[in-house]
Design an enzyme around this catalytic site. Structure first.
Site, PDB file in Angstrom:
ATOM      1  N   THR A  13     -10.605  -4.805   7.308  1.00  0.00           N
ATOM      2  CA  THR A  13     -11.345  -4.346   6.126  1.00  0.00           C
ATOM      3  C   THR A  13     -10.874  -5.129   4.901  1.00  0.00           C
ATOM      4  O   THR A  13      -9.665  -5.360   4.743  1.00  0.00           O
ATOM      5  CB  THR A  13     -11.072  -2.840   5.906  1.00  0.00           C
ATOM      6  N   ASP A  23      -7.090  -8.917  10.471  1.00  0.00           N
ATOM      7  CA  ASP A  23      -7.195  -8.152   9.227  1.00  0.00           C
ATOM      8  C   ASP A  23      -6.368  -8.823   8.130  1.00  0.00           C
ATOM      9  O   ASP A  23      -5.463  -9.614   8.419  1.00  0.00           O
ATOM     10  CB  ASP A  23      -6.706  -6.709   9.455  1.00  0.00           C
ATOM     11  N   GLY A  44      -3.617  -1.331   2.991  1.00  0.00           N
ATOM     12  CA  GLY A  44      -4.158  -0.028   2.633  1.00  0.00           C
ATOM     13  C   GLY A  44      -4.622   0.148   1.220  1.00  0.00           C
ATOM     14  O   GLY A  44      -4.742   1.256   0.739  1.00  0.00           O
ATOM     15  N   GLY A  86      -7.428  -0.234   0.612  1.00  0.00           N
ATOM     16  CA  GLY A  86      -8.631   0.536   0.942  1.00  0.00           C
ATOM     17  C   GLY A  86      -8.230   1.938   1.395  1.00  0.00           C
ATOM     18  O   GLY A  86      -7.161   2.427   1.055  1.00  0.00           O
ATOM     19  N   GLU A 104      -6.704   1.198  10.766  1.00  0.00           N
ATOM     20  CA  GLU A 104      -6.099  -0.141  10.712  1.00  0.00           C
ATOM     21  C   GLU A 104      -4.814  -0.183  11.542  1.00  0.00           C
ATOM     22  O   GLU A 104      -4.586  -1.120  12.302  1.00  0.00           O
ATOM     23  CB  GLU A 104      -5.809  -0.543   9.254  1.00  0.00           C
ATOM     24  N   LYS A 113      -0.452 -13.410  -1.386  1.00  0.00           N
ATOM     25  CA  LYS A 113       0.046 -12.188  -0.740  1.00  0.00           C
ATOM     26  C   LYS A 113       1.525 -12.271  -0.357  1.00  0.00           C
ATOM     27  O   LYS A 113       2.118 -11.281   0.073  1.00  0.00           O
ATOM     28  CB  LYS A 113      -0.778 -11.867   0.521  1.00  0.00           C
TER      29      LYS A 113
HETATM   30  C1  5RP Z   1      -7.494  -2.725   3.324  1.00  0.00           C
HETATM   31  C2  5RP Z   1      -6.471  -3.789   3.481  1.00  0.00           C
HETATM   32  C3  5RP Z   1      -6.903  -5.193   3.176  1.00  0.00           C
HETATM   33  O1  5RP Z   1      -6.783  -5.941   4.333  1.00  0.00           O
HETATM   34  C4  5RP Z   1      -6.043  -5.732   2.082  1.00  0.00           C
HETATM   35  O2  5RP Z   1      -6.211  -4.922   0.923  1.00  0.00           O
HETATM   36  C5  5RP Z   1      -6.400  -7.185   1.735  1.00  0.00           C
HETATM   37  O3  5RP Z   1      -7.666  -7.255   1.158  1.00  0.00           O
HETATM   38  P1  5RP Z   1      -8.334  -8.622   0.733  1.00  0.00           P
HETATM   39  O4  5RP Z   1      -8.583  -9.407   1.969  1.00  0.00           O
HETATM   40  O5  5RP Z   1      -9.629  -8.191   0.048  1.00  0.00           O
HETATM   41  O6  5RP Z   1      -7.415  -9.327  -0.228  1.00  0.00           O
HETATM   42  O7  5RP Z   1      -5.341  -3.562   3.858  1.00  0.00           O
HETATM   43  O8  5RP Z   1      -6.939  -1.473   3.608  1.00  0.00           O
END
Ligand code: 5RP
Length: 224
Positions: A25, A81, A95, A97, A103, A121
């Site tokens: 997600t 993910d 998280g 999200g 997940e 990251k």
């Molecule tokens: C959602 C997550 C996403 O993988 C995390 O927030 C990274 O998001 P993005 O790819 O938009 O930077 O853990 O629960």
């Protein structure tokens, strides 16, 4: 092509015919869904997927992918993910999200868990940039918060975007966003939070990633 797209495309190249693929997600996971759908269209790749959230399920279905529910599957070959933080020893914070439970279930169930991220990251310790999201049963949030405070946690219930109500996860839990002392590493925090009654799940994914793909200006580093 941006770094999130580049790393998603690389992850899609790990997918082989007849695999059952877990879909993450977030924006990077969305690029992976697009790349997978493209491979299915152009190469006639045979795959089945399982989604970590309703939003990813809807995206995958509209892209033409077959999405089954976790209850229909006895194994998952590959889960891809994103992450909010990645430490030098490959612990993850996830998280942002609302779908931590699915997940983590998919990350644990998959034979291979590939994390896709750009280099923004990378952190030196878990919790450096974000509070730890902790899903709690609605009737137990006060008790769970007290237990988290007893191990040094400081934080509040997450509010909705309009700040006029609380955030509710896909499965009806509340979320406490908690910060902890920098001396507590991911393994220690993982063990401590796992032990608190009323906690449904939390955002520390320790020792779950099998491969981490990190993109930096088009170059991809592969950590195994
Ligand atoms: C959602 C997550 C996403 O993988 C995390 O927030 C990274 O998001 P993005 O790819 O938009 O930077 O853990 O629960």
């Amino acid at each position: 092509m941006n770094d999130k797209q580049a790393v998603a495309l690389e992850a899609a190249s790990y997918v082989k015919n007849d695999m059952i693929v877990g879909l993450g997600t977030g924006s990077t996971a969305n690029y992976f869904i697009d790349a997978l759908a493209e491979r299915q269209r152009t190469e006639k790749l045979r795959i089945t997927t399982v989604a970590s959230s309703n939003i990813s399920m809807i995206k995958a279905q509209s892209a033409g992918l077959t999405v089954l529910s976790l209850s229909q599957l006895s194994q998952i070959d590959l889960y891809v993910d994103g992450a909010d933080e990645i430490t030098p020893d490959n612990a993850l914070l996830k998280g942002r999200g609302y779908d931590l439970v699915m997940e983590k279930l998919l990350a644990k169930a998959a034979k291979q868990f590939i994390v896709v991220a750009d280099k923004s990251k990378l952190v030196s310790r878990i919790g450096e940039n974000f509070a730890i999201p902790i899903e709690v049963m609605p009737f137990a949030w006060q008790a769970a918060k007290r237990s988290l405070e007893a191990i040094g946690g400081v934080g509040e219930l997450r509010q909705n975007v309009a700040k006029d109500g609380l955030s509710i996860t896909s499965y009806g839990s509340l979320v406490l966003d908690m910060r902890f002392d920098a001396s507590l590493d991911a393994d220690r925090l993982n063990a401590l939070i796992n032990n608190i009654p009323g906690v449904v799940e939390h955002g520390i994914f320790a020792k779950l990633a099998s491969t981490i793909l990190i993109a930096d200006q088009g170059q991809i580093e592969t950590r195994v």
